[in-house]
Motif scaffolding. Sequence first.
Motif, PDB file in Angstrom:
ATOM      1  N   GLU A  55       0.718  -1.240  -0.073  1.00 27.93           N
ATOM      2  CA  GLU A  55       0.085  -0.016  -0.048  1.00 27.93           C
ATOM      3  C   GLU A  55       0.812   1.313   0.008  1.00 27.93           C
ATOM      4  O   GLU A  55       0.303   2.363   0.235  1.00 27.93           O
ATOM      5  N   THR A  56       2.178   1.134  -0.094  1.00 29.70           N
ATOM      6  CA  THR A  56       2.911   2.342  -0.203  1.00 29.70           C
ATOM      7  C   THR A  56       2.727   3.290  -1.185  1.00 29.70           C
ATOM      8  O   THR A  56       2.764   2.863  -2.275  1.00 29.70           O
ATOM      9  N   GLY A  57       2.783   4.427  -1.083  1.00 30.58           N
ATOM     10  CA  GLY A  57       2.632   5.432  -1.891  1.00 30.58           C
ATOM     11  C   GLY A  57       3.852   6.078  -2.564  1.00 30.58           C
ATOM     12  O   GLY A  57       4.876   5.976  -1.982  1.00 30.58           O
ATOM     13  N   SER A  58       3.776   6.603  -3.929  1.00 31.25           N
ATOM     14  CA  SER A  58       4.927   7.228  -4.344  1.00 31.25           C
ATOM     15  C   SER A  58       5.314   8.439  -3.513  1.00 31.25           C
ATOM     16  O   SER A  58       6.609   8.903  -3.695  1.00 31.25           O
ATOM     17  N   GLU A  63      12.995   4.964   3.095  1.00 37.41           N
ATOM     18  CA  GLU A  63      13.547   4.406   4.021  1.00 37.41           C
ATOM     19  C   GLU A  63      12.519   4.136   5.189  1.00 37.41           C
ATOM     20  O   GLU A  63      12.475   3.047   5.870  1.00 37.41           O
ATOM     21  N   HIS A  64      11.260   5.046   5.318  1.00 36.20           N
ATOM     22  CA  HIS A  64      10.472   4.795   6.090  1.00 36.20           C
ATOM     23  C   HIS A  64       9.318   3.891   5.852  1.00 36.20           C
ATOM     24  O   HIS A  64       8.532   3.206   6.618  1.00 36.20           O
ATOM     25  N   THR A  65       9.496   3.429   4.608  1.00 34.82           N
ATOM     26  CA  THR A  65       8.616   2.425   4.221  1.00 34.82           C
ATOM     27  C   THR A  65       9.308   0.849   3.735  1.00 34.82           C
ATOM     28  O   THR A  65       9.723   0.093   4.609  1.00 34.82           O
ATOM     29  N   HIS A  66       9.800   0.541   2.474  1.00 34.45           N
ATOM     30  CA  HIS A  66      10.410  -0.241   1.994  1.00 34.45           C
ATOM     31  C   HIS A  66      11.781  -0.658   2.885  1.00 34.45           C
ATOM     32  O   HIS A  66      11.897  -1.852   3.139  1.00 34.45           O
TER      33      HIS A  66
END
Length: 263
Positions: A55-58, A63-66
Amino acid sequence: MGWDISYHPIDEEQMKAWYFDVLEEKALVNTLASEHGIEDFYQQKYIDTINVALETGSDDNFEHTHGYYIAVIQGFFEKYFYVRGGALSFAESDVFQKYFKPWEAIIPEDRFAQKIHNRIVENYSSGVYIPKEKVTQLLNDYKNDAVIKTALDELFSHGRIAVFLKALAYADGKGLGLLEATEVVEPNPLDLNSSACYSNLFNCDPEGARLYQDTAMTQFAEIEKREGLAEGTIINNAEHVVNHIQPVEPKKEKGFWKKLFGK
């Protein structure tokens, strides 16, 4: 809040197999869990983490996500190491830059659109990545290069250098790189049993958390003595606050940290 830093031994092939490939085919989690003996509870946490990653947005930071999710997932497979407040990302000089590999040279080409910083810029994120050949070089340079030794000793002061070197040596011994992250595990120095972990806590080497707790207790005792307070006043009245985020809730199990740390 402070910084709960962890170091995760992992190479680029494992990043691909455990994370990037799984984003393309989520069913691989079941195969990987079976092959590596991951318990059902952590297999579900693995699935939950991948679901959030998808669900990660562009507009999100890489670093905060993937990057963070890779560190969390590494802990389902392999040992990792905790160091309170000590991070290569925090180095004020560029003496360590030669040891790092940027995410742009690791991630699949044109796969992600998120902004990349290649260091810790906020809580709950990944930091720098040291590839396996540079892990070996950094260990050797610590022994033979006075500039590197001094810089590392200052960055990981108050006994924390022993934990960082332990992480480097472990990664080097297994031919792995080392990924920096923050808030994968959040020890509560007042009561380790009430700590939080978004990965597998049993894979966290306990030395760093013990050091953090011992340091905190020493500081509390010094304050009590200086202020004329009764012994135990601070710890009996203090409150430890953790700001939880997704992807997963820490496992609720009585004595969880007691089993790990023997306290």
